[in-house]
Scaffold this motif. Structure first.
Motif, PDB file in Angstrom:
ATOM      1  N   LYS A  59      33.583  20.158  23.106  1.00  0.00           N
ATOM      2  CA  LYS A  59      33.270  19.670  21.758  1.00  0.00           C
ATOM      3  C   LYS A  59      33.523  18.165  21.646  1.00  0.00           C
ATOM      4  CE  LYS A  59      33.845  24.153  19.658  1.00  0.00           C
ATOM      5  NZ  LYS A  59      34.691  25.068  18.911  1.00  0.00           N
ATOM      6  N   HIS A  60      34.538  17.655  22.342  1.00  0.00           N
ATOM      7  CA  HIS A  60      34.767  16.202  22.368  1.00  0.00           C
ATOM      8  C   HIS A  60      33.618  15.482  23.061  1.00  0.00           C
ATOM      9  CE1 HIS A  60      39.449  16.296  21.873  1.00  0.00           C
ATOM     10  NE2 HIS A  60      38.816  16.596  20.765  1.00  0.00           N
ATOM     11  N   ASP A  61      33.120  16.036  24.156  1.00  0.00           N
ATOM     12  CA  ASP A  61      31.995  15.410  24.863  1.00  0.00           C
ATOM     13  C   ASP A  61      30.788  15.273  23.944  1.00  0.00           C
ATOM     14  OD1 ASP A  61      33.431  15.092  27.197  1.00  0.00           O
ATOM     15  OD2 ASP A  61      32.545  16.836  28.208  1.00  0.00           O
ATOM     16  N   SER A  62      30.512  16.292  23.150  1.00  0.00           N
ATOM     17  CA  SER A  62      29.392  16.219  22.202  1.00  0.00           C
ATOM     18  C   SER A  62      29.646  15.160  21.140  1.00  0.00           C
ATOM     19  CB  SER A  62      29.167  17.574  21.534  1.00  0.00           C
ATOM     20  OG  SER A  62      28.786  18.529  22.480  1.00  0.00           O
ATOM     21  N   LEU A  63      30.884  15.065  20.663  1.00  0.00           N
ATOM     22  CA  LEU A  63      31.230  14.028  19.690  1.00  0.00           C
ATOM     23  C   LEU A  63      31.075  12.637  20.297  1.00  0.00           C
ATOM     24  CD1 LEU A  63      32.416  12.990  16.998  1.00  0.00           C
ATOM     25  CD2 LEU A  63      34.681  13.314  18.012  1.00  0.00           C
ATOM     26  N   PHE A  64      31.506  12.459  21.536  1.00  0.00           N
ATOM     27  CA  PHE A  64      31.407  11.147  22.179  1.00  0.00           C
ATOM     28  C   PHE A  64      29.958  10.710  22.328  1.00  0.00           C
ATOM     29  CE2 PHE A  64      35.731  12.024  24.314  1.00  0.00           C
ATOM     30  CZ  PHE A  64      36.391  11.626  23.165  1.00  0.00           C
ATOM     31  N   ALA A  65      29.034  11.645  22.554  1.00  0.00           N
ATOM     32  CA  ALA A  65      27.612  11.302  22.630  1.00  0.00           C
ATOM     33  C   ALA A  65      27.113  10.798  21.274  1.00  0.00           C
ATOM     34  CB  ALA A  65      26.794  12.508  23.091  1.00  0.00           C
ATOM     35  N   VAL A  66      27.535  11.440  20.186  1.00  0.00           N
ATOM     36  CA  VAL A  66      27.164  11.001  18.836  1.00  0.00           C
ATOM     37  C   VAL A  66      27.758   9.624  18.563  1.00  0.00           C
ATOM     38  CG1 VAL A  66      27.479  11.485  16.364  1.00  0.00           C
ATOM     39  CG2 VAL A  66      26.910  13.346  17.941  1.00  0.00           C
ATOM     40  N   LYS A  67      29.025   9.471  18.899  1.00  0.00           N
ATOM     41  CA  LYS A  67      29.718   8.199  18.671  1.00  0.00           C
ATOM     42  C   LYS A  67      29.080   7.068  19.475  1.00  0.00           C
ATOM     43  CE  LYS A  67      33.854   7.814  20.387  1.00  0.00           C
ATOM     44  NZ  LYS A  67      35.300   7.856  20.616  1.00  0.00           N
ATOM     45  N   GLU A  68      28.716   7.338  20.727  1.00  0.00           N
ATOM     46  CA  GLU A  68      28.072   6.328  21.586  1.00  0.00           C
ATOM     47  C   GLU A  68      26.719   5.913  21.015  1.00  0.00           C
ATOM     48  OE1 GLU A  68      27.659   3.850  24.978  1.00  0.00           O
ATOM     49  OE2 GLU A  68      29.419   4.983  24.338  1.00  0.00           O
ATOM     50  N   ASN A  69      26.022   6.848  20.380  1.00  0.00           N
ATOM     51  CA  ASN A  69      24.731   6.542  19.750  1.00  0.00           C
ATOM     52  C   ASN A  69      24.896   5.567  18.585  1.00  0.00           C
ATOM     53  OD1 ASN A  69      21.898   6.892  19.151  1.00  0.00           O
ATOM     54  ND2 ASN A  69      22.493   8.279  17.520  1.00  0.00           N
ATOM     55  N   ILE A  70      25.990   5.698  17.843  1.00  0.00           N
ATOM     56  CA  ILE A  70      26.210   4.870  16.657  1.00  0.00           C
ATOM     57  C   ILE A  70      26.959   3.579  17.003  1.00  0.00           C
ATOM     58  CG2 ILE A  70      27.295   4.811  14.378  1.00  0.00           C
ATOM     59  CD1 ILE A  70      26.950   7.938  14.431  1.00  0.00           C
ATOM     60  N   TYR A  71      27.951   3.685  17.854  1.00  0.00           N
ATOM     61  CA  TYR A  71      28.778   2.535  18.260  1.00  0.00           C
ATOM     62  C   TYR A  71      28.712   2.370  19.778  1.00  0.00           C
ATOM     63  CZ  TYR A  71      31.012   2.751  13.639  1.00  0.00           C
ATOM     64  OH  TYR A  71      31.267   2.743  12.301  1.00  0.00           O
ATOM     65  N   PRO A  72      27.592   1.891  20.312  1.00  0.00           N
ATOM     66  CA  PRO A  72      27.447   1.819  21.777  1.00  0.00           C
ATOM     67  C   PRO A  72      28.412   0.838  22.453  1.00  0.00           C
ATOM     68  CG  PRO A  72      25.579   0.788  20.693  1.00  0.00           C
ATOM     69  CD  PRO A  72      26.397   1.429  19.621  1.00  0.00           C
ATOM     70  N   LYS A  73      28.928  -0.117  21.731  1.00  0.00           N
ATOM     71  CA  LYS A  73      29.795  -1.122  22.352  1.00  0.00           C
ATOM     72  C   LYS A  73      31.258  -0.975  21.958  1.00  0.00           C
ATOM     73  CE  LYS A  73      25.992  -4.279  22.779  1.00  0.00           C
ATOM     74  NZ  LYS A  73      25.459  -5.580  22.661  1.00  0.00           N
ATOM     75  N   ASP A  74      31.646   0.193  21.471  1.00  0.00           N
ATOM     76  CA  ASP A  74      33.035   0.415  21.067  1.00  0.00           C
ATOM     77  C   ASP A  74      33.879   0.703  22.310  1.00  0.00           C
ATOM     78  OD1 ASP A  74      35.427   1.084  19.912  1.00  0.00           O
ATOM     79  OD2 ASP A  74      34.723   2.969  19.047  1.00  0.00           O
ATOM     80  N   PRO A  75      34.777  -0.210  22.675  1.00  0.00           N
ATOM     81  CA  PRO A  75      35.560  -0.031  23.902  1.00  0.00           C
ATOM     82  C   PRO A  75      36.892   0.688  23.698  1.00  0.00           C
ATOM     83  CG  PRO A  75      35.971  -2.202  23.027  1.00  0.00           C
ATOM     84  CD  PRO A  75      34.980  -1.526  22.096  1.00  0.00           C
TER      85      PRO A  75
END
Length: 178
Positions: free
Chosen positions: A144-160
């Protein structure tokens, strides 16, 4: 004296507040389309696992017919580290596979109501309403975290914030023969 009724009428018109028709239970999977001006929805995530303690809060606010998103991240393992990303317009359509709405649909399908504990994986709140989603152990949590990280990467691609550099390769030590 003639202006007094006009003043009272205009004051009463401006003091009336519109009551939002948004309902978290009915509108959860289309919240970005159904929120009204002044509405705020928070999605709180528990990213903790084993000895790692972290969370993120996504705050969606509708203002001037535009939906904005602000993200707060926190790691509390071995000291506290936080990050708040500024408000950005949330332009992801509810039908997009990488939208929060589709992520919440996925969680609903994968939720384990019979395994509910005290610590939900995701809590969505709107005023006094809330919806909680749970995991069924570490493997389920990571999926479930992996799915969230894909959503997050779509919105904030440069969040380190949660990205770590790979560890250096191991050094090979050669034994000297005597």
């Amino acid at each position: 004296m003639k202006r007094l009724p006009l003043t009272i009428l205009s004051f009463s018109l401006f003091s009336c507040q519109h009551e939002s028709q948004f309902d978290l239970n009915k509108d959860l999977y289309h919240f970005s389309e159904r929120m009204e001006n002044g509405d705020t929805v928070r999605i709180m995530t528990d990213l903790s696992a084993c000895m790692f303690f972290a969370s993120e809060t996504y705050t969606f606010t509708k203002q001037h017919d535009t939906l904005f998103l602000e993200k707060y991240s926190e790691i509390t393992s071995y000291g506290k580290t936080t990050q708040t990303l500024p408000k950005i317009p949330y332009k992801v359509k509810a039908s997009d596979p990488l939208s929060f709405e589709n992520y919440l649909k996925f969680l609903n399908k994968e939720d384990k109501p019979h395994e509910k504990g005290d610590f939900p994986l995701i809590t969505v709140t709107y005023k006094k309403q809330n919806r909680k989603f749970y995991d069924d152990g570490l493997q389920d949590k990571f999926m479930k975290h992996d799915s969230l990280f894909a959503v997050k990467e779509n919105i904030y691609p440069k969040d380190p914030f949660f990205k770590q550099e790979a560890p250096p390769p191991p050094t090979i030590i050669k034994n000297k023969k005597s």
